[in-house]
Motif scaffolding. Structure first.
Motif, PDB file in Angstrom:
ATOM      1  N   ILE A 129     -33.582  -8.625  17.586  1.00  9.73           N
ATOM      2  CA  ILE A 129     -33.231  -7.259  17.178  1.00  9.73           C
ATOM      3  C   ILE A 129     -32.846  -6.432  18.399  1.00  9.73           C
ATOM      4  CG2 ILE A 129     -34.196  -5.106  16.263  1.00  9.73           C
ATOM      5  CD1 ILE A 129     -35.778  -6.898  14.258  1.00  9.73           C
ATOM      6  N   ALA A 130     -33.582  -6.558  19.497  1.00 10.95           N
ATOM      7  CA  ALA A 130     -33.259  -5.808  20.717  1.00 10.95           C
ATOM      8  C   ALA A 130     -31.870  -6.176  21.224  1.00 10.95           C
ATOM      9  CB  ALA A 130     -34.315  -6.068  21.791  1.00 10.95           C
ATOM     10  N   ALA A 131     -31.533  -7.462  21.174  1.00 11.37           N
ATOM     11  CA  ALA A 131     -30.203  -7.887  21.624  1.00 11.37           C
ATOM     12  C   ALA A 131     -29.123  -7.330  20.706  1.00 11.37           C
ATOM     13  CB  ALA A 131     -30.125  -9.414  21.667  1.00 11.37           C
ATOM     14  N   ALA A 185     -28.220  -3.682  21.314  1.00 11.37           N
ATOM     15  CA  ALA A 185     -27.500  -3.368  22.555  1.00 11.37           C
ATOM     16  C   ALA A 185     -26.106  -2.824  22.256  1.00 11.37           C
ATOM     17  CB  ALA A 185     -27.403  -4.615  23.435  1.00 11.37           C
ATOM     18  N   ASP A 186     -25.560  -3.179  21.092  1.00  7.38           N
ATOM     19  CA  ASP A 186     -24.231  -2.704  20.697  1.00  7.38           C
ATOM     20  C   ASP A 186     -24.290  -1.398  19.919  1.00  7.38           C
ATOM     21  OD1 ASP A 186     -23.124  -4.979  21.865  1.00  7.38           O
ATOM     22  OD2 ASP A 186     -23.263  -6.128  20.002  1.00  7.38           O
ATOM     23  N   ALA A 201     -27.029  -3.440   6.790  1.00  8.13           N
ATOM     24  CA  ALA A 201     -26.001  -4.482   6.630  1.00  8.13           C
ATOM     25  C   ALA A 201     -25.899  -5.339   7.889  1.00  8.13           C
ATOM     26  CB  ALA A 201     -24.653  -3.857   6.305  1.00  8.13           C
ATOM     27  N   ALA A 202     -25.981  -4.706   9.054  1.00  8.75           N
ATOM     28  CA  ALA A 202     -25.921  -5.459  10.311  1.00  8.75           C
ATOM     29  C   ALA A 202     -27.165  -6.326  10.483  1.00  8.75           C
ATOM     30  CB  ALA A 202     -25.768  -4.506  11.490  1.00  8.75           C
ATOM     31  N   GLY A 203     -28.317  -5.849  10.018  1.00  9.87           N
ATOM     32  CA  GLY A 203     -29.547  -6.632  10.084  1.00  9.87           C
ATOM     33  C   GLY A 203     -29.480  -7.868   9.200  1.00  9.87           C
ATOM     34  N   VAL A 204     -28.940  -7.700   8.009  1.00 16.80           N
ATOM     35  CA  VAL A 204     -28.772  -8.842   7.101  1.00 16.80           C
ATOM     36  C   VAL A 204     -27.788  -9.843   7.705  1.00 16.80           C
ATOM     37  CG1 VAL A 204     -27.927  -9.539   4.823  1.00 16.80           C
ATOM     38  CG2 VAL A 204     -29.402  -7.526   5.046  1.00 16.80           C
ATOM     39  N   ALA A 205     -26.720  -9.342   8.312  1.00  9.71           N
ATOM     40  CA  ALA A 205     -25.754 -10.229   8.971  1.00  9.71           C
ATOM     41  C   ALA A 205     -26.414 -10.984  10.120  1.00  9.71           C
ATOM     42  CB  ALA A 205     -24.556  -9.426   9.474  1.00  9.71           C
TER      43      ALA A 205
END
Length: 113
Positions: A80-82, A85-86, A92-96
């Motif tokens: 999650i930390a990596a 960084a963006d 949605a990004a977490g599921v991806a």
């Protein structure tokens, strides 16, 4: 006539054992997933049934639980930390991100991947 003595079956070399961990890299983070995570019926059941008839209010907490149980808390936090960084990590990004882990596992000999 000469014959070669046969070795008893209990003295044959043992077959190589399956890996004890599966190593994948996702977004530059090296993850080690213990093989026993693939032998956890409840975890596999949760993974398979997250989106089957569950409302978003039920599915999202189960998905997060599966993510942390599968990678371990430390591995999940590093990933999650990596990803953060963006910028902020939305749902949605977490599921991806979770899907990236499973896609990376397809390149290994991990069971059920």
């Amino acid at each position: 006539m000469t014959t070669t003595p046969r070795k008893p079956k209990d003295r044959q070399p043992k077959a190589t054992e399956q890996a004890s961990t599966f190593e994948v890299t996702v977004r530059g983070v090296d993850l080690s997933i213990p093989a026993e995570r693939f032998d956890d019926f409840e975890l596999l059941f949760d993974m398979q049934t997250i989106d089957q008839g569950a409302s978003d209010a039920e599915a999202l907490p189960r998905l997060i639980d599966v993510f942390s149980r599968f990678l371990g808390i430390a591995g999940a936090k590093r990933l999650i930390a990596a990803a953060k960084a963006d910028g902020p990590l939305g749902i949605a990004a977490g599921v991806a991100l979770i899907n990236e882990v499973f896609d990376a596992l397809k390149g290994t000999s991990a069971p059920n991947s």
